[in-house]
Design a protein around this motif. Structure first.
Motif, PDB file in Angstrom:
ATOM      1  N   VAL A  73      -3.214  35.166  79.865  1.00  9.12           N
ATOM      2  CA  VAL A  73      -2.442  35.946  78.895  1.00  9.12           C
ATOM      3  C   VAL A  73      -0.978  35.983  79.293  1.00  9.12           C
ATOM      4  O   VAL A  73      -0.084  35.840  78.460  1.00  9.12           O
ATOM      5  CB  VAL A  73      -3.021  37.375  78.762  1.00  9.12           C
ATOM      6  N   TYR A  74      -0.708  36.161  80.584  1.00  9.94           N
ATOM      7  CA  TYR A  74       0.666  36.153  81.104  1.00  9.94           C
ATOM      8  C   TYR A  74       1.379  34.856  80.717  1.00  9.94           C
ATOM      9  O   TYR A  74       2.524  34.870  80.267  1.00  9.94           O
ATOM     10  CB  TYR A  74       0.635  36.307  82.626  1.00  9.94           C
ATOM     11  N   SER A  75       0.692  33.733  80.896  1.00  5.17           N
ATOM     12  CA  SER A  75       1.296  32.437  80.587  1.00  5.17           C
ATOM     13  C   SER A  75       1.643  32.311  79.112  1.00  5.17           C
ATOM     14  O   SER A  75       2.718  31.805  78.755  1.00  5.17           O
ATOM     15  CB  SER A  75       0.343  31.307  80.991  1.00  5.17           C
ATOM     16  N   VAL A  78       4.672  34.621  78.409  1.00  5.77           N
ATOM     17  CA  VAL A  78       5.914  34.020  78.918  1.00  5.77           C
ATOM     18  C   VAL A  78       6.396  32.921  77.981  1.00  5.77           C
ATOM     19  O   VAL A  78       7.585  32.851  77.646  1.00  5.77           O
ATOM     20  CB  VAL A  78       5.736  33.469  80.348  1.00  5.77           C
ATOM     21  N   CYS A  79       5.495  32.060  77.555  1.00  6.36           N
ATOM     22  CA  CYS A  79       5.881  30.971  76.650  1.00  6.36           C
ATOM     23  C   CYS A  79       6.459  31.505  75.348  1.00  6.36           C
ATOM     24  O   CYS A  79       7.482  31.010  74.870  1.00  6.36           O
ATOM     25  CB  CYS A  79       4.683  30.068  76.365  1.00  6.36           C
ATOM     26  N   HIS A  80       5.817  32.518  74.789  1.00  8.90           N
ATOM     27  CA  HIS A  80       6.317  33.086  73.539  1.00  8.90           C
ATOM     28  C   HIS A  80       7.680  33.747  73.735  1.00  8.90           C
ATOM     29  O   HIS A  80       8.564  33.611  72.883  1.00  8.90           O
ATOM     30  CB  HIS A  80       5.321  34.096  72.962  1.00  8.90           C
ATOM     31  N   ARG A  86      13.566  33.605  72.722  1.00  9.53           N
ATOM     32  CA  ARG A  86      14.731  33.017  73.386  1.00  9.53           C
ATOM     33  C   ARG A  86      15.270  33.902  74.522  1.00  9.53           C
ATOM     34  O   ARG A  86      16.475  34.002  74.727  1.00  9.53           O
ATOM     35  CB  ARG A  86      15.836  32.732  72.387  1.00  9.53           C
ATOM     36  N   LEU A  87      14.367  34.554  75.227  1.00 15.81           N
ATOM     37  CA  LEU A  87      14.773  35.330  76.392  1.00 15.81           C
ATOM     38  C   LEU A  87      15.047  34.399  77.569  1.00 15.81           C
ATOM     39  O   LEU A  87      14.514  33.288  77.621  1.00 15.81           O
ATOM     40  CB  LEU A  87      13.681  36.324  76.793  1.00 15.81           C
ATOM     41  N   LEU A  95       8.853  41.120  81.926  1.00 11.83           N
ATOM     42  CA  LEU A  95       8.060  41.699  80.842  1.00 11.83           C
ATOM     43  C   LEU A  95       6.616  41.199  80.891  1.00 11.83           C
ATOM     44  O   LEU A  95       5.670  41.971  80.711  1.00 11.83           O
ATOM     45  CB  LEU A  95       8.684  41.365  79.487  1.00 11.83           C
ATOM     46  N   SER A  96       6.465  39.927  81.150  1.00 10.55           N
ATOM     47  CA  SER A  96       5.121  39.356  81.210  1.00 10.55           C
ATOM     48  C   SER A  96       4.352  39.847  82.427  1.00 10.55           C
ATOM     49  O   SER A  96       3.131  39.990  82.371  1.00 10.55           O
ATOM     50  CB  SER A  96       5.204  37.831  81.229  1.00 10.55           C
TER      51      SER A  96
END
Length: 115
Positions: A73-75, A78-80, A86-87, A95-96
């Protein structure tokens, strides 16, 4: 001290076995996937069973499963955050990481582990 030697030798043997398996499979990207985490987890669980018994190893395995689910879920998060929102890398990671912590603690609470 001898536990560390056993862990080193057992972990090395299992890492080598998984690396050979990854080398046989296609695509070659599986070699990295099979190279580290599963083999270290198996070595750790083997030592946990030997030293502390099956109940403790069961607790360890539930924690490993919760960590793996939370990492998946973290991955995705992070991708999103990196691609869609665009962070920058540091804020997206922090945040992740909070998401990972909430998920792993929730899963451990549901599974009866100790968060």
């Amino acid at each position: 001290m001898s536990e560390y030697v056993v862990r080193f030798l057992l972990g090395g043997a299992v890492v080598s076995a998984f690396a050979m398996l990854g080398d046989i499979l296609r695509p070659k990207t599986f070699a990295g996937l099979f190279g580290a985490a599963p083999s270290v987890a198996l070595a750790t669980l083997g030592i946990a069973v030997y030293r502390h018994g099956v109940d403790y190893a069961g607790l360890q395995s539930r924690a490993m499963i919760a960590g793996a689910v939370a990492l998946a879920v973290y991955s995705v998060v992070v991708c999103h955050l990196l691609i869609r929102a665009r962070l920058r890398a540091a804020p997206a990671t922090m945040l992740s990481l909070a998401v990972w912590l909430m998920i792993v603690c929730g899963l451990l609470a549901v599974a009866g582990g100790q968060p």
